[in-house]
Design a protein around this motif. Structure first.
Motif, PDB file in Angstrom:
ATOM      1  N   GLY A  76      -4.976  -3.008   1.427  1.00 51.52           N
ATOM      2  CA  GLY A  76      -4.133  -2.882   0.253  1.00 51.52           C
ATOM      3  C   GLY A  76      -4.834  -2.336  -0.971  1.00 51.52           C
ATOM      4  O   GLY A  76      -4.187  -1.808  -1.874  1.00 51.52           O
ATOM      5  N   GLN A  97      -5.065   2.800   6.877  1.00 50.71           N
ATOM      6  CA  GLN A  97      -3.828   3.043   6.139  1.00 50.71           C
ATOM      7  C   GLN A  97      -3.846   2.206   4.873  1.00 50.71           C
ATOM      8  O   GLN A  97      -4.043   0.990   4.918  1.00 50.71           O
ATOM      9  CB  GLN A  97      -2.605   2.691   6.994  1.00 50.71           C
ATOM     10  CG  GLN A  97      -2.478   3.554   8.242  1.00 50.71           C
ATOM     11  CD  GLN A  97      -1.174   3.326   8.974  1.00 50.71           C
ATOM     12  OE1 GLN A  97      -0.134   3.101   8.357  1.00 50.71           O
ATOM     13  NE2 GLN A  97      -1.217   3.378  10.296  1.00 50.71           N
ATOM     14  N   HIS A  98      -3.647   2.870   3.730  1.00 54.26           N
ATOM     15  CA  HIS A  98      -3.656   2.182   2.448  1.00 54.26           C
ATOM     16  C   HIS A  98      -2.276   1.592   2.199  1.00 54.26           C
ATOM     17  O   HIS A  98      -1.352   2.285   1.748  1.00 54.26           O
ATOM     18  CB  HIS A  98      -4.037   3.161   1.323  1.00 54.26           C
ATOM     19  CG  HIS A  98      -3.965   2.539  -0.039  1.00 54.26           C
ATOM     20  ND1 HIS A  98      -3.695   3.267  -1.178  1.00 54.26           N
ATOM     21  CD2 HIS A  98      -4.112   1.248  -0.449  1.00 54.26           C
ATOM     22  CE1 HIS A  98      -3.687   2.465  -2.225  1.00 54.26           C
ATOM     23  NE2 HIS A  98      -3.939   1.236  -1.810  1.00 54.26           N
ATOM     24  N   MET A  99      -2.135   0.328   2.510  1.00 55.84           N
ATOM     25  CA  MET A  99      -0.888  -0.403   2.278  1.00 55.84           C
ATOM     26  C   MET A  99      -1.146  -1.891   2.427  1.00 55.84           C
ATOM     27  O   MET A  99      -2.146  -2.308   3.019  1.00 55.84           O
ATOM     28  CB  MET A  99       0.200   0.031   3.260  1.00 55.84           C
ATOM     29  CG  MET A  99      -0.109  -0.277   4.709  1.00 55.84           C
ATOM     30  SD  MET A  99       1.294   0.095   5.810  1.00 55.84           S
ATOM     31  CE  MET A  99       1.529   1.829   5.516  1.00 55.84           C
ATOM     32  N   ARG A 100      -0.255  -2.691   1.879  1.00 56.23           N
ATOM     33  CA  ARG A 100      -0.348  -4.128   2.070  1.00 56.23           C
ATOM     34  C   ARG A 100       0.002  -4.460   3.522  1.00 56.23           C
ATOM     35  O   ARG A 100       0.860  -3.807   4.122  1.00 56.23           O
ATOM     36  CB  ARG A 100       0.601  -4.857   1.131  1.00 56.23           C
ATOM     37  CG  ARG A 100       0.373  -4.571  -0.352  1.00 56.23           C
ATOM     38  CD  ARG A 100       1.262  -5.462  -1.206  1.00 56.23           C
ATOM     39  NE  ARG A 100       2.634  -5.468  -0.729  1.00 56.23           N
ATOM     40  CZ  ARG A 100       3.531  -6.403  -1.012  1.00 56.23           C
ATOM     41  NH1 ARG A 100       3.191  -7.441  -1.756  1.00 56.23           N
ATOM     42  NH2 ARG A 100       4.764  -6.327  -0.551  1.00 56.23           N
ATOM     43  N   ASP A 103       3.588  -4.738   4.455  1.00 57.04           N
ATOM     44  CA  ASP A 103       4.422  -3.536   4.516  1.00 57.04           C
ATOM     45  C   ASP A 103       4.187  -2.693   5.762  1.00 57.04           C
ATOM     46  O   ASP A 103       4.881  -1.693   5.977  1.00 57.04           O
ATOM     47  CB  ASP A 103       4.170  -2.660   3.271  1.00 57.04           C
ATOM     48  CG  ASP A 103       4.533  -3.376   1.986  1.00 57.04           C
ATOM     49  OD1 ASP A 103       5.449  -4.217   2.009  1.00 57.04           O
ATOM     50  OD2 ASP A 103       3.879  -3.105   0.952  1.00 57.04           O
ATOM     51  N   TYR A 104       3.212  -3.064   6.570  1.00 60.64           N
ATOM     52  CA  TYR A 104       2.912  -2.293   7.782  1.00 60.64           C
ATOM     53  C   TYR A 104       4.058  -2.433   8.785  1.00 60.64           C
ATOM     54  O   TYR A 104       4.725  -3.465   8.844  1.00 60.64           O
ATOM     55  CB  TYR A 104       1.601  -2.788   8.384  1.00 60.64           C
ATOM     56  CG  TYR A 104       1.159  -2.042   9.614  1.00 60.64           C
ATOM     57  CD1 TYR A 104       0.971  -0.666   9.600  1.00 60.64           C
ATOM     58  CD2 TYR A 104       0.914  -2.720  10.813  1.00 60.64           C
ATOM     59  CE1 TYR A 104       0.555   0.017  10.734  1.00 60.64           C
ATOM     60  CE2 TYR A 104       0.488  -2.055  11.938  1.00 60.64           C
ATOM     61  CZ  TYR A 104       0.325  -0.681  11.895  1.00 60.64           C
ATOM     62  OH  TYR A 104      -0.082  -0.011  13.024  1.00 60.64           O
TER      63      TYR A 104
END
Length: 243
Positions: A76, A97-100, A103-104
């Motif tokens: 994140g 992958q840049h995400m929380r 949210d994946y």
């Protein structure tokens, strides 16, 4: 300044302090947490791995070097994700992958192993994450994670070398604040029983429950080793999706 989870590392000063801290010779991650994670993972050759809260993906590089078929990191923090992309640049089968992690997409029946190292205690709702992990694992796949031990998160105290510890409000689950590396970090406390029950409610067969019992061989300093014997810093659980 107050931070939620991965946002903490998007403050450049916090990020630099943390990365410097990880270089300490006897940092707790390398002496106490990592050895147990490696034991619980076992042989990962040929396996597809998902890492939730992967940080700089240094561990992902190690797993790729040990022969895992693919490594996907979810992170994140922008700063950490950039560091992870740099770490994995030479590996075609390693991505971040840049995400929380909330949210994946968690594609069904995709991974052999899902790991999460010291990230889940930042989440208010672990039940939904555990169900998503169950979904994304192949039949027989394993979920291995570490968190700050509940005796630590129950009563968070300022970081630094301690001589005494306080455990209080242990059965009061929920939000906690900690002063750490110059900022206020938001975490969520739950008991050992809470973590174990969340695994069972997500239909995992719980195979291992471990604590950060120190091993003398990982310590140069006798005083540090003796101090680590006083209280558990980390809790580990490993479960399997049914066949």
């Amino acid at each position: 300044m107050s931070y939620h989870g991965s946002d903490f590392y998007d403050n450049d000063k916090n990020f630099e302090k943390y990365m410097e801290r990880r270089q300490w010779q006897e940092n707790a991650n390398d002496t106490l947490e990592k050895p147990v994670i490696l034991q619980l993972l076992g042989d990962i050759e040929g396996l597809h791995v998902l890492d939730l809260g992967c940080g700089d993906a240094g561990f992902g590089v190690e797993l790729l070097q040990e022969g895992c078929a693919s490594y996907t990191g979810i992170e994140g923090s922008r700063n950490m994700a950039e560091a992870a992309s740099s770490s994995l640049a030479d590996y075609k089968n390693g991505t971040v992958q840049h995400m929380r992690m909330e949210d994946y997409a968690y594609p069904s029946d995709t991974y052999d192993v899902v790991i999460s190292r010291l990230a889940l205690h930042y989440l208010q709702d672990i039940g939904s994450i555990f169900r998503s992990v169950q979904q994304t694992l192949k039949p027989g796949g394993r979920f291995v994670f570490s968190v700050e031990h509940p005796v630590i998160t129950s009563t968070l105290q300022p970081s630094g070398t301690r001589t005494n510890w306080v455990v209080d409000n242990y059965f009061i689950q929920g939000y906690r604040e900690q002063q750490w590396l110059g900022g206020t970090v938001h975490k969520y406390h739950r008991t050992v029983e809470d973590y174990f029950r969340a695994m069972q409610e997500a239909a995992f067969i719980v195979e291992h429950l471990r604590e950060s019992h120190p091993v003398r061989a990982y310590f140069v300093n006798e005083e540090t080793y003796e101090r680590r014997r006083r209280i558990p810093l980390f809790l580990f659980l490993a479960g399997r999706k049914s066949e």
